[in-house]
Design an enzyme around this catalytic site. Structure first.
Site, PDB file in Angstrom:
ATOM      1  N   ASN A  89      31.733  53.627  43.773  1.00 15.31           N
ATOM      2  CA  ASN A  89      32.619  52.473  43.682  1.00 15.31           C
ATOM      3  C   ASN A  89      33.759  52.623  44.691  1.00 15.31           C
ATOM      4  OD1 ASN A  89      34.670  50.625  42.917  1.00 15.31           O
ATOM      5  ND2 ASN A  89      33.844  50.520  40.856  1.00 15.31           N
ATOM      6  N   ASN A  92      36.175  50.660  45.410  1.00 13.37           N
ATOM      7  CA  ASN A  92      37.477  50.281  44.858  1.00 13.37           C
ATOM      8  C   ASN A  92      38.150  51.459  44.158  1.00 13.37           C
ATOM      9  OD1 ASN A  92      37.613  47.384  45.501  1.00 13.37           O
ATOM     10  ND2 ASN A  92      35.831  47.236  44.176  1.00 13.37           N
ATOM     11  N   LYS A  93      37.360  52.211  43.389  1.00 14.74           N
ATOM     12  CA  LYS A  93      37.910  53.393  42.717  1.00 14.74           C
ATOM     13  C   LYS A  93      38.372  54.427  43.737  1.00 14.74           C
ATOM     14  CE  LYS A  93      35.227  53.392  38.385  1.00 14.74           C
ATOM     15  NZ  LYS A  93      34.326  54.216  37.555  1.00 14.74           N
ATOM     16  N   ASP A 151      34.651  57.891  34.157  1.00 15.43           N
ATOM     17  CA  ASP A 151      34.012  56.730  33.551  1.00 15.43           C
ATOM     18  C   ASP A 151      35.108  55.955  32.840  1.00 15.43           C
ATOM     19  OD1 ASP A 151      31.743  55.143  33.261  1.00 15.43           O
ATOM     20  OD2 ASP A 151      31.345  55.872  31.250  1.00 15.43           O
ATOM     21  N   GLY A 182      36.687  44.555  38.789  1.00  9.68           N
ATOM     22  CA  GLY A 182      36.243  44.593  37.389  1.00  9.68           C
ATOM     23  C   GLY A 182      36.924  43.507  36.567  1.00  9.68           C
ATOM     24  N   TYR A 183      37.526  43.908  35.450  1.00 10.32           N
ATOM     25  CA  TYR A 183      38.172  42.970  34.518  1.00 10.32           C
ATOM     26  C   TYR A 183      39.664  42.779  34.813  1.00 10.32           C
ATOM     27  CZ  TYR A 183      33.951  43.757  31.716  1.00 10.32           C
ATOM     28  OH  TYR A 183      32.648  43.839  31.268  1.00 10.32           O
ATOM     29  N   LYS A 185      50.051  49.052  40.044  1.00 12.65           N
ATOM     30  CA  LYS A 185      48.944  49.286  39.113  1.00 12.65           C
ATOM     31  C   LYS A 185      48.757  50.781  38.848  1.00 12.65           C
ATOM     32  CE  LYS A 185      44.004  48.681  38.393  1.00 12.65           C
ATOM     33  NZ  LYS A 185      42.687  48.371  38.991  1.00 12.65           N
ATOM     34  N   ARG A 230      43.431  54.588  34.830  1.00 14.93           N
ATOM     35  CA  ARG A 230      42.956  55.523  35.860  1.00 14.93           C
ATOM     36  C   ARG A 230      44.135  56.250  36.498  1.00 14.93           C
ATOM     37  NH1 ARG A 230      40.066  52.327  38.173  1.00 14.93           N
ATOM     38  NH2 ARG A 230      38.177  52.787  37.007  1.00 14.93           N
TER      39      ARG A 230
END
Length: 196
Positions: free
Chosen positions: A10, A12-13, A69, A150-151, A172, A178
């Site tokens: 991912n 973005n992560k 996760d 994601g959400y 954020k 995270r």
């Protein structure tokens, strides 16, 4: 300089975590080590999936690594989508479809409390450690914001007037699930090596 593999596909992560790390920690991507396969995620818990992914990289490449996760846990849905958050909409598992399914599931619900939870599993010098971060908030009825992933566009953290998708990456990372888990990871390395 500490080099460590972040076991995620991912992007973005990868961007979020790299932005938070001190210069003394360099992230190595799966692409960097030649890992092109999807990592296994067959466990029933976030911690199980994080460990499974970290174990996979450690056993296959014998490299120090960490994996995470993350799940969105909605109170009135008994913690769903939880460990299935990324695949909530089934085969059509795009972020938009996952959000649409969740908005539909909550259409007649006044209680919109939810929390994001991240678990990081770290393999380092023969040790396996885990770090957890939780961010409580509520789900909005409308999509708002163009950042994040994601959400994020329907999650408004407690004590905030904006969704994650409306916050800057720096804002954020200070309050997110995270961000909190990564801060604990950084603290571990700092206590070991005084990197800050």
């Amino acid at each position: 300089m500490i080099e460590i593999v972040f076991a995620t596909n991912n992007l973005n992560k990868l961007i979020e975590v790299q932005a938070q790390l001190p210069k003394a920690i360099k992230l190595v991507s799966l692409k960097d080590i030649g890992c092109k396969q999807d990592l296994p995620e067959t466990q029933t818990t976030l911690i199980g999936n994080a460990i499974q992914k970290a174990d996979y990289i450690k056993s296959k490449y014998n490299l120090d690594c960490f994996a995470d996760d993350t799940g969105l846990e909605v109170k009135v849905l008994n913690g769903a989508p939880g460990v299935h958050s990324a695949r909530y909409a089934g085969p059509e598992k795009t972020a938009e479809n996952n959000i649409r399914k969740l908005i539909d599931a909550l259409e007649h619900q006044d209680n919109r409390k939810a929390q994001f939870r991240t678990v990081i599993a770290l393999h380092y010098k023969g040790e396996l450690l885990t770090f957890e971060g939780i961010c409580k908030g509520e789900l909005t009825r409308l999509v708002s914001g163009s950042g994040g992933f994601g959400y994020d566009a329907i999650f408004k953290p407690d004590n905030q007037q904006k969704t994650f998708a409306e916050l800057s990456l720096e804002e954020k990372n200070k309050i997110s699930h995270r961000g909190i888990a990564v801060a604990k990871l950084i603290k571990f390395f700092n206590e070991k090596f005084e990197i800050n």
